[in-house]
Write a protein that holds these residues in place. Structure first.
Motif, PDB file in Angstrom:
ATOM      1  N   VAL A   4       0.754   4.480 -16.677  1.00 38.50           N
ATOM      2  CA  VAL A   4      -0.116   4.915 -15.861  1.00 38.50           C
ATOM      3  C   VAL A   4       0.618   5.300 -14.384  1.00 38.50           C
ATOM      4  CG1 VAL A   4      -2.060   4.078 -14.100  1.00 38.50           C
ATOM      5  CG2 VAL A   4      -1.936   3.269 -16.485  1.00 38.50           C
ATOM      6  N   PRO A   5       0.442   6.551 -13.953  1.00 43.25           N
ATOM      7  CA  PRO A   5       0.934   6.980 -12.877  1.00 43.25           C
ATOM      8  C   PRO A   5       0.776   6.360 -11.700  1.00 43.25           C
ATOM      9  CG  PRO A   5      -0.209   8.861 -13.893  1.00 43.25           C
ATOM     10  CD  PRO A   5      -0.729   7.342 -14.602  1.00 43.25           C
ATOM     11  N   ASP A   6       1.882   6.139 -10.578  1.00 45.60           N
ATOM     12  CA  ASP A   6       1.497   5.592  -9.420  1.00 45.60           C
ATOM     13  C   ASP A   6       0.976   6.460  -8.512  1.00 45.60           C
ATOM     14  OD1 ASP A   6       1.643   3.871  -7.313  1.00 45.60           O
ATOM     15  OD2 ASP A   6       3.741   3.758  -7.309  1.00 45.60           O
ATOM     16  N   VAL A   7      -0.320   6.352  -8.040  1.00 50.01           N
ATOM     17  CA  VAL A   7      -0.929   7.391  -7.169  1.00 50.01           C
ATOM     18  C   VAL A   7      -1.156   6.632  -5.842  1.00 50.01           C
ATOM     19  CG1 VAL A   7      -2.081   8.818  -8.967  1.00 50.01           C
ATOM     20  CG2 VAL A   7      -3.255   6.623  -8.043  1.00 50.01           C
ATOM     21  N   THR A   8      -0.495   5.344  -5.700  1.00 48.54           N
ATOM     22  CA  THR A   8      -1.012   4.750  -4.108  1.00 48.54           C
ATOM     23  C   THR A   8      -0.321   5.784  -3.062  1.00 48.54           C
ATOM     24  OG1 THR A   8       1.009   3.126  -4.421  1.00 48.54           O
ATOM     25  CG2 THR A   8      -1.121   2.371  -4.844  1.00 48.54           C
ATOM     26  N   LYS A  10      -1.164   8.697  -2.152  1.00 50.61           N
ATOM     27  CA  LYS A  10      -1.478   9.950  -2.657  1.00 50.61           C
ATOM     28  C   LYS A  10      -3.019  10.318  -2.036  1.00 50.61           C
ATOM     29  CE  LYS A  10       1.611  11.046  -6.281  1.00 50.61           C
ATOM     30  NZ  LYS A  10       2.765  10.920  -5.459  1.00 50.61           N
ATOM     31  N   ALA A  15      -4.465  12.612  -6.769  1.00 51.84           N
ATOM     32  CA  ALA A  15      -4.518  11.171  -7.535  1.00 51.84           C
ATOM     33  C   ALA A  15      -5.235  11.218  -8.760  1.00 51.84           C
ATOM     34  CB  ALA A  15      -4.848   9.934  -6.665  1.00 51.84           C
ATOM     35  N   LEU A  19      -3.992  11.313 -12.608  1.00 56.25           N
ATOM     36  CA  LEU A  19      -4.395  10.562 -13.560  1.00 56.25           C
ATOM     37  C   LEU A  19      -5.187  11.110 -14.978  1.00 56.25           C
ATOM     38  CD1 LEU A  19      -5.740   7.758 -11.042  1.00 56.25           C
ATOM     39  CD2 LEU A  19      -4.006   7.519 -12.963  1.00 56.25           C
ATOM     40  N   GLN A  42      -5.052   0.852  -6.825  1.00 57.88           N
ATOM     41  CA  GLN A  42      -5.600   1.319  -8.218  1.00 57.88           C
ATOM     42  C   GLN A  42      -5.494   0.166  -9.306  1.00 57.88           C
ATOM     43  OE1 GLN A  42      -1.695   3.883  -8.423  1.00 57.88           O
ATOM     44  NE2 GLN A  42      -1.931   3.505 -10.492  1.00 57.88           N
ATOM     45  N   LYS A  45      -1.814  -0.886 -12.056  1.00 56.87           N
ATOM     46  CA  LYS A  45      -0.704  -0.480 -11.290  1.00 56.87           C
ATOM     47  C   LYS A  45       0.318   0.747 -11.887  1.00 56.87           C
ATOM     48  CE  LYS A  45      -0.061  -5.006  -8.866  1.00 56.87           C
ATOM     49  NZ  LYS A  45       0.535  -5.938  -8.692  1.00 56.87           N
ATOM     50  N   GLY A  46       0.895   1.553 -11.196  1.00 56.89           N
ATOM     51  CA  GLY A  46       1.937   2.568 -11.582  1.00 56.89           C
ATOM     52  C   GLY A  46       3.120   1.894 -12.391  1.00 56.89           C
ATOM     53  N   GLY A  47       3.275   2.364 -13.578  1.00 58.21           N
ATOM     54  CA  GLY A  47       4.181   2.080 -14.449  1.00 58.21           C
ATOM     55  C   GLY A  47       3.737   1.019 -15.491  1.00 58.21           C
TER      56      GLY A  47
END
Length: 64
Positions: A4-8, A10, A15, A19, A42, A45-47
Motif C-alpha cells: 500500500v502506498p504511503d499517502v499521509t 498528500k 492520494a 491508491l 490511512q 499503513k504505507g508499506g
C-alpha cells in the motif's frame, strides 16, 4: 497481496490517484468541520500489504 502506498500528508486527489493506480478502492473520511485537503491517516499503513481491490480509507485533517 500488494504494498500500500504511503499517502499521509498528500492532498486528496494525489492520494486517491496513487491508491487507485496501485489497485485499491478509496473511501474518503472528511471531518465535519473545516476539512483540509491533506491526508492525516490511512486505514492500512504505507508499506503494509493488502489485497488488490481492497478499500483503503483515508482520513483528511480537520482544523480551525
Amino acid at each position: 497481496m500488494v504494498p500500500v502506498p504511503d499517502v499521509t500528508g498528500k492532498n486528496e486527489a494525489d492520494a486517491k490517484r496513487l491508491l487507485t493506480d496501485a489497485g485499491f478502492k478509496v473511501k474518503v473520511d472528511k471531518p465535519f468541520f473545516f476539512p483540509q485537503d491533506s491526508v492525516d491517516s490511512q486505514s492500512v499503513k504505507g508499506g503494509e500489504q493488502a489485497a488488490k481491490g481492497d478499500t483503503i480509507t483515508i482520513k483528511l485533517k480537520g482544523g480551525l
